[in-house]
Design a protein around this motif. Structure first.
Motif, short mmCIF file in Angstrom:
data_model
loop_
_atom_site.label_atom_id
_atom_site.label_comp_id
_atom_site.label_asym_id
_atom_site.label_seq_id
_atom_site.Cartn_x
_atom_site.Cartn_y
_atom_site.Cartn_z
N UNK A 27 -1.71 -5.74 -0.98
CA UNK A 27 -0.99 -5.28 0.20
C UNK A 27 0.33 -4.68 -0.25
N UNK A 28 0.72 -3.57 0.37
CA UNK A 28 2.03 -2.97 0.13
C UNK A 28 2.80 -2.98 1.44
N UNK A 29 4.07 -3.35 1.38
CA UNK A 29 4.89 -3.36 2.58
C UNK A 29 6.19 -2.62 2.31
N UNK A 30 6.84 -2.19 3.39
CA UNK A 30 8.11 -1.49 3.27
C UNK A 30 9.17 -2.25 4.05
N UNK A 31 10.41 -2.14 3.57
CA UNK A 31 11.54 -2.82 4.21
C UNK A 31 12.63 -1.78 4.49
N UNK A 32 12.48 -1.05 5.60
CA UNK A 32 13.49 -0.03 5.91
C UNK A 32 14.75 -0.64 6.48
N UNK A 33 15.80 0.18 6.54
CA UNK A 33 17.00 -0.25 7.24
C UNK A 33 16.70 -0.30 8.73
N UNK A 51 12.61 0.37 1.00
CA UNK A 51 12.20 -0.32 -0.22
C UNK A 51 10.70 -0.59 -0.14
N UNK A 52 10.00 -0.38 -1.26
CA UNK A 52 8.56 -0.57 -1.32
C UNK A 52 8.25 -1.82 -2.14
N UNK A 53 7.36 -2.65 -1.59
CA UNK A 53 6.98 -3.90 -2.24
C UNK A 53 5.46 -3.95 -2.41
N UNK A 54 5.01 -4.62 -3.45
CA UNK A 54 3.62 -5.02 -3.53
C UNK A 54 3.54 -6.44 -3.00
N UNK A 55 2.67 -6.65 -2.02
CA UNK A 55 2.68 -7.90 -1.28
C UNK A 55 3.63 -7.81 -0.11
N UNK A 56 3.72 -8.87 0.65
CA UNK A 56 4.57 -8.92 1.83
C UNK A 56 6.01 -9.25 1.42
N UNK A 57 6.95 -8.37 1.75
CA UNK A 57 8.33 -8.60 1.33
C UNK A 57 8.92 -9.85 1.97
N UNK A 58 8.30 -10.33 3.05
CA UNK A 58 8.75 -11.57 3.68
C UNK A 58 8.07 -12.80 3.08
N UNK A 59 7.10 -12.56 2.20
CA UNK A 59 6.34 -13.67 1.60
C UNK A 59 6.34 -13.54 0.08
#
Length: 212
Positions: A27-33, A51-59
């Motif tokens: 899973x890829x997730x993003x964390x925008x402003x 910001x781009x993450x592999x996995x859930x940025x909240x997990x």
């Protein structure tokens, strides 16, 4: 809200995303402003830095890089939940979105993401990767037009005989499942093969994973 986007201006080159999307188990997730979602929907936001993450940025997802997300219009779907709804859809229901990479579509099988349809709290949010072989579909539509029908983004599918509950959601263990295309004058029913569940979180906060 579902939309296609083009990713540019990565702080890492090459961008660390898979080139073969027929086997996506991550899973890829993003964390925008913070910004107004309404501004994105009405077209006032056409791109944003995130910001781009592999996995859930909240997990405990792993940060990869910063990118620019360029929104491709029209948006695929915009659905506003109704707080007055108290009962989930029955039976189990998902919407399908075509994996548009050329490696993901052949004459024999078509790859899709299925997004679980959320209607009433607490419900659950799930994304599943499936394939459909059009030869395993029954439909009154001309066979030459069946692929185009199946590949329409936002198609809604009902999985009769499967309760719309978190414990009976689609996972890899589901393997082959039969689904009816809703709102379809051609009475289309297809067999889907579940490759993987990409993510699942539980409402109403949609933070905890479904396996907790």
């Amino acid at each position: 809200l579902t939309f296609l986007a083009l990713i540019t201006n990565s702080t890492v080159n090459p961008l660390p995303l898979p080139t073969n999307i027929t086997q996506i188990n991550s899973q890829w997730t993003i964390q925008p402003e913070q910004w107004s979602l309404n501004n994105l929907i009405n077209g006032n936001i056409t791109e944003f830095r995130t910001k781009l993450y592999t996995g859930n940025f909240e997990q405990s997802g792993r940060y990869l890089c910063d990118v620019t997300v360029n929104i491709i219009r029209p948006l695929l779907s915009v659905i506003q939940l109704n707080e007055s709804e108290v009962e989930p859809y029955q039976p189990l229901r998902y919407s399908s979105y075509l994996l548009s990479n050329s490696t993901a579509t052949t004459d024999k099988q078509i790859h899709f993401y299925l997004l679980h349809q959320i209607r009433a709290q607490p419900d659950f949010d799930s994304i599943v990767h499936v394939v459909i072989n059009p030869a395993n579909c029954t439909s009154d539509i001309n066979r030459s037009e069946l692929n185009n029908l199946l590949q329409q983004n936002g198609n809604e599918w009902a999985f009769h005989g499967i309760d719309n509950e978190i414990g009976t959601r689609l996972t890899r263990a589901s393997e082959f499942v039969r689904a009816q295309l809703l709102g379809d004058i051609y009475s289309t029913v297809c067999t889907m093969y579940v490759i993987a569940e990409i993510q699942c979180t539980m409402g109403p906060d949609f933070y905890d994973t479904c396996d907790v």
